[in-house]
Scaffold this motif. Structure first.
Motif: not given
Ligand code: CP
Ligand code: NVA
Length: 308
Positions: A242, A245, A247, A270-271, A273
């Motif tokens: 978690k 990701m 982002d 998930e992996e 954004s």
């Protein structure tokens, strides 16, 4: 040709840097020809067998369109409605399929399956993804990087996520083409040291924090947390990954002109954004399109040799 004397593409390390230099140039040439609607049929009357033991959109389409554009024809085979799914030995299937076709692409589970197939094939076999490697995808990714930013030699690629087929293929590519990989995955999902050569270790840095992996990177790339064939582990993977990701915060520590890649299909939230994959640094659609161009260069090379 007799089995054993054929050139296959089962992993990235199967070709040399010189061969990749040629393939990258040839892919660009074929792409220009395609974009200007010029006919080029070096594989006239040749047949590609495409064997799928797992799902696919991009791989199937790019190989099928690609062989057609080179003047040849594709036959799609899957395990649901062929004898392959009913226990016919891989070795027997290879003998038969390679007597009726000119080139074969396989997407399967263990790498040993494609190796056994290739050892019994009279024609070139291409890895269209195994649990261990996805060389056609990384070839497309490198072509995409070079198109956008120039040579990849000496650059830094950040891998954020699972130690999967894509990660190991990137590591082989770094070793072969001389760039650096920074790998970051949560505890319990690390690379298997027994699969890394001494030379690969010179091109690899393992980072505990994904931010350290992305710092000043030229390219940030990731992939699904749960690959095909590992669906049983999905729940535990969702928890473990978690904080992995990609982002905007992670992208902000990379170079300002860093690119983002993902082999697709992707899971926003998930992996990666949505802001990153749909944002200005993302080059995922070019990356997907380039599967077509690099695989055309690869099929042409395996069947015709260098044509420059
Ligand atoms: N990236 C990739 O190989 O996509 P498919 O699974 O759709 O073929
Ligand atoms: N690592 C992913 C790639 C899919 C193209 C998988 O093996 O499912």
């Amino acid at each position: 040709q007799a089995p054993g004397q054929v050139k296959h593409y089962l992993q990235f390390a199967d070709l040399t840097r010189e061969e990749y230099d040629y393939l990258l140039k040839r892919s660009a040439w074929l792409k220009t020809k395609f974009k200007s609607y010029e006919t080029w049929h070096p594989l006239h009357d040749r047949t590609l067998a495409m064997i799928f033991e797992k799902h696919s959109t991009r791989t199937r389409l790019s190989f099928e369109a690609g062989i057609h554009q080179l003047g040849g024809h594709a036959v799609y085979l899957n395990t649901r409605d062929t004898q392959l799914g009913r226990g016919e030995p891989v070795e027997d299937a290879a003998q038969v399929i390679s007597r009726m076709t000119d080139i074969i692409m396989i997407r399967t589970f263990g790498q040993e399956i494609i190796e056994r197939f290739a050892a019994n094939s009279r024609v070139p076999v291409i890895n269209g993804l195994t649990n261990e490697f996805h060389p056609c995808q990384v070839l497309a990714d490198i072509f995409t990087f070079v198109e956008a930013r120039g040579p990849i030699q000496g650059k830094t690629v950040a891998w954020v996520g699972d130690a999967n087929n894509m990660a190991y293929t990137w590591i082989q590519a770094a070793e072969c083409l001389d760039f650096q990989i920074r790998f970051s995955a949560p505890e319990g999902y690390q690379l298997d040291g027994s699969r890394l050569t001494a030379k690969a270790l010179k091109h690899l840095t393992i980072c505990t924090d994904p931010k350290d992996a992305c710092k000043d990177a030229d390219l940030v790339t990731t992939d699904v947390w749960t690959s095909m064939g590992y669906e049983d582990e999905n729940t535990s993977r969702m928890t473990a990954f978690k904080d992995w990701m990609v982002d905007e915060e992670l992208m902000s520590v990379a170079k300002p002109d860093a690119l983002f890649m993902h082999c697709l299909p992707a899971h926003r939230g998930e992996e990666v954004s949505a802001e990153v994959i749909d944002g200005p640094q993302s080059i995922v659609w070019e990356e997907a399109e380039n599967r077509l161009h690099v695989q055309k260069a690869l099929m042409e090379y395996l069947l015709c040799g260098r044509l420059d």
